[in-house]
Design a protein around this motif. Structure first.
Motif: not given
Ligand code: CU
Lengths: 710, 152
Positions: A382, A444, A476, A584, A625, A685, A689, B31, B33-35, B38, B41-42, B45-46, B83-84, B87, B91, B96, B98
């Protein structure tokens, strides 16, 4: 309904179920008799709907419902049955009683015999949700027991809190505690066993003694080709990670991966293409003049384009000036010898500042590829440590305009090459044009091409057979993937747009610049025609109209069929199933909400072991998801089916395929490139993980012990 | 036992505050992203669910009133809702992956519900303290905060 929709529906139904049971219990505690009765009815209906949604989802494959069928539904049903038996008659009686509001009735619904079972059913329903979110696939006895203990504990606490005296409280508490301890033990002890088994894992894996470790299923090594669906090994049965370990072979030769290198001289007739890339931090200037701090090869982002003609020997000397975490070069989609693959800790050590490494490989495949660092690759790529690799076919006279367009999200903006504004080119009408799109991001991108009919002639570097003419289509492109588009320049402008938002390339009709048509390949860092010249927007309405509603091209139905060396009906020597989810797990030894494969995260995911010459089938299931662009190093895979349907168009040879939520892909490859390979999600990423594993050929060892794989 | 319960409730509140802090850390990470999230999230969720469960068990063991026990598990319920929200918002992302206006409208609730988590944790802690120390001792810390306790 698609699996994706069914998963969403099941999620909503399970939320509704839990909410209805809990609210019924709360309503009872608040003495709202009629509300309690109504919510009770809703909860019962929702619970039945849950059975239906799980059954519907089961049609997509056992992987999608395993934990629901074995744990969540039985738990919900036991609790719902108890609630109906205990609370049902009492609620009915209270609701039927005419006259004064129920609050005046001495007991009514606010009795532990009503409140506790209703809330208990709510806890049981919620436990299923929690299991799906926190544990994922597969459910195992340990986590199930732990969950059961939490529900039982919650019921006891509720019971106690409701003011009633609980018969046998001590015994029940003790039993719950024992269940919890047992659950924790079962959940965490296999992890330690896995470490212990690592050493012996090498031997057993090498001998192909897959099932020996006593997993309940035929094991991921898949010595039984028929066992397509459930060939998932137990959590740790032969869980060895290749970092440090290796796949030795009984009676066969043992080769270190460092011996699997490219040749020193090109094949007859080929030339040597020498490049030197120096990795260093730099400030790069984008086309708008914006300056961005980056990690670069030679001070540029993207790095210098590497080009060759098929049959040449490519020699790249990688130097690291000041990238502190180290750097390597991985040739994405290029089937180089394993020792040239650039995976730190597996095929080489990362090149430290001041160090260097020379990569050599024959440019055997023509097409569009790219290279990037594989050390701390998520951050490294990145930040800019990537570039393009384009190999042109031997003897093919390069004509027309050929643009290589790596699309990257850089410091928050989408850049094409180093353009954060549209790349503008003048092209003479009638000129053949080829656009090589490369997605170097983690997610994507959707491309549209307006102003001309065109063909999608190659995917991931491989030509498609019989690609038809496309018009209003959304393309895509998976993270890491490549598309080659070809057309003849029309009299009007042509616009390539990214994500239906930003124009990436604008081609305007006009005399091509000097020598424009002659050169074979070039990157999109054009020093010419930046904006100024001839922004002729004749017929601009066709190229400025919104493209968001253009339907997405289904690659599995594009082009014409052609014979393939193997099909769904082939007999496979190895069969691996990868079920992708979140949960987990220990990722890199640290507890994390990981991206998991069969419930585990790197380096705990068992290595897939193959023998040279094997025909291997990979089934990749996404029950999470997130989209997972799956990428196997060193091999192109043939798509056998997606969601059970074989491609009806051109054969698809891919190195990166987007497994979207709810999708099941079956792909196959012939194991003809011995070595140790990464098999991972190219959303880097996600790989960080935990979503990566190794594919090892029997008899190949590694001297490296890096904890890192990417 | 009530003091243990109060201490756990304090930890729970601290974890909830840390959670907000980690959300900001993730939001400003570049930058991103998910991490980036982290730790968020931990913790979410924990750590918070486990603390909430343990505190609830402590409340039961301390023979706190039923209402208080129910209140103590509320942060866990709200965290499940967190969390819901993520999630269900996901949906409605586009093909893509976004975000869309609709998915963002849903995802934004994550912050609102997050404030509810903090509020619930604070309420739990305040009442737990009142249980543990029915008459505020004349310590400066209690005196300072004692005035903020409404008689709810
Ligand atoms: Cu992924």
């Amino acid at each position: 309904m698609t699996t994706d929709r069914l998963m969403a529906l099941d999620l909503l139904v399970s939320v509704l179920t839990a909410a209805a049971w809990v609210s019924a219990g709360v309503a009872a505690a608040a003495r709202r008799t009629r509300t309690t009765a109504a919510l009770f009815a809703v909860a019962l209906v929702a619970s039945l709907a849950r059975v239906w949604s799980v059954l519907a989802l089961a049609g997509s494959g056992w992987w999608f419902v395993q934990e629901k069928v074995t744990v969540a539904l039985p738990l919900l049903f036991a609790a719902a049955a108890v609630a109906t038996a205990l609370a049902g008659p009492r609620v009915l009686r209270a609701a039927r009683r005419p006259g004064p509001p129920s609050g005046a009735v001495p007991h009514g619904v606010r009795t532990p015999a009503v409140v506790v079972p209703l809330l208990g059913a709510g806890y049981a329903a919620a436990a299923g949700l929690v299991q799906t979110f926190l544990v994922g696939y597969p459910a195992d006895p340990g986590t199930a027991l732990l969950l059961l203990a939490v529900v039982a504990g919650a019921v006891l606490v509720t019971w106690r809190a409701s003011g009633a005296s609980v018969p046998g409280l001590r015994t029940a508490t003790a039993a719950t505690a024992v269940a919890a301890v047992l659950g924790v033990t079962l959940t965490f002890v296999p992890a330690t066993e896995g470490t212990a088994a690592a050493a012996e894992g090498a031997a057993s894996a090498g001998a192909g003694a897959a099932g020996a470790a006593g997993s309940e299923t035929p094991s991921a090594h898949g010595d039984h080709p028929a066992s397509a669906d459930h060939s998932v090994s137990g959590p740790s049965s032969e869980g060895h990670s290749v970092s440090g370990a290796s796949a030795s072979v009984a009676g066969g030769p043992v080769r270190p991966v460092t011996a699997l290198r490219g040749p020193a001289v090109p094949p007859p007739g080929g030339a040597v293409r020498r490049f030197t890339l120096t990795a260093r931090t730099a400030t790069v200037t984008l086309s708008s003049g914006r300056k961005v701090a980056a990690w670069t090869f030679d001070g540029r982002v993207p790095g210098p384009p590497i080009t060759a003609v098929q049959g040449d020997l490519v020699e790249v000397r990688l130097r690291n000036a000041d990238i502190a975490s180290g750097v390597t070069l991985h040739w994405h989609g290029y089937d180089v010898p394993s020792g040239e693959d650039g995976v730190p800790g597996l095929t080489q050590e990362a090149v430290p500042p001041g160090g260097e490494f020379v990569y050599r490989f024959v440019a055997a495949q023509a097409g569009t590829y790219w290279y990037h660092t594989h050390e701390v690759s998520d951050l490294g790529v990145r930040m800019g440590l990537y570039g393009t690799l384009v190999v042109t076919p031997e003897g093919a006279a390069a004509t027309g305009v050929d643009l290589t367009l790596p699309v990257h999200t850089f410091a928050g903006t989408t850049v094409t090459g180093d353009h954060d504004q549209p790349l503008v080119r003048q092209v003479a009408p009638g000129t053949p044009v080829r656009l090589r799109l490369i997605n170097t991001d983690n997610t994507p991108h959707r491309f549209t091409l307006a102003g001309t009919p065109y063909r999608l002639v190659a995917v991931d570097g491989t030509d498609l057979t019989g690609p038809g003419t496309l018009g209003r289509a959304g393309l895509r492109l998976a993270a890491g993937g490549r598309y080659d588009l070809a057309f003849t320049m029309p009299a009007g402008p042509v616009v390539l747009r990214t994500d239906d938002r930003s124009d990436a390339v604008r081609l305007t009709p006009g005399p091509s610049g000097t020598g424009e048509g002659a050169a074979g390949t070039r990157t999109g860092d054009g020093g010419t025609g930046d904006g100024g010249t001839g922004d002729g927007t004749g017929g601009g309405s066709t190229t400025t109209a919104p493209t968001g509603d253009w339907p997405e091209l289904d690659l599995t139905r594009y082009g014409t069929p052609a014979p393939t060396p193997y099909t769904l009906r082939s007999r496979f020597d190895r069969d691996f199933t990868l079920v992708l989810d979140r949960g987990f797990a220990l990722a890199g030894g640290k507890p994390a909400y990981a991206h998991t494969v069969n419930g585990l995260a790197f380096p705990d995911i068992p290595t897939e072991v193959v023998r040279e010459g094997d025909l291997v089938r990979l089934t990749v299931v996404n029950r999470g998801r997130d989209t997972h662009p799956w990428h196997l190093h060193g091999h192109r895979v043939l798509v056998l089916s997606r969601d059970g349907r074989s491609p009806t168009g051109s054969p698809l040879w891919l190195d990166t395929f987007d497994v979207r939520p709810g999708e099941v892909w079956e792909v196959a490859f012939r194991a003809t490139n011995p070595g140790l390979w990464m098999n991972h999600c190219h959303n880097l990423s996600h790989a960080d993980l935990g979503m990566m594993l190794h594919l090892a050929y029997e008899g190949v060892t590694t001297p490296f012990h890096g904890a890192h794989g990417g | 036992m009530r003091k243990v319960y109060a201490a756990l409730a304090g930890l729970l509140l601290a974890a909830a505050v840390v959670q907000m802090y980690l959300a900001a850390v993730g939001a400003f990470d570049k930058p991103q992203d998910d991490s980036s999230f982290a730790l968020h999230t931990m913790n979410g969720m924990m750590v918070i669910p486990v603390l909430s469960l343990v505190a609830t068990a402590a409340a039961a063991a301390a023979r706190a009133p039923g209402r208080q026990i129910g209140l103590t598990v509320l942060p866990l319920g709200l965290v499940i809702v967190q969390s819901l929200i993520v999630a269900i918002g996901g949906l409605f992302d586009d093909s893509t992956g976004n975000t869309t206006p609709l998915s963002l409208a849903i995802l934004g609730l994550h912050a609102v519900n997050g404030m509810a988590v903090i509020g619930a944790c604070e309420l739990v802690f305040r009442r737990a303290r009142r249980l543990a120390w029915p008459k505020p001792e004349p310590r400066s810390q209690d005196a300072a905060e004692g005035s903020a306790v409404p008689a709810s």
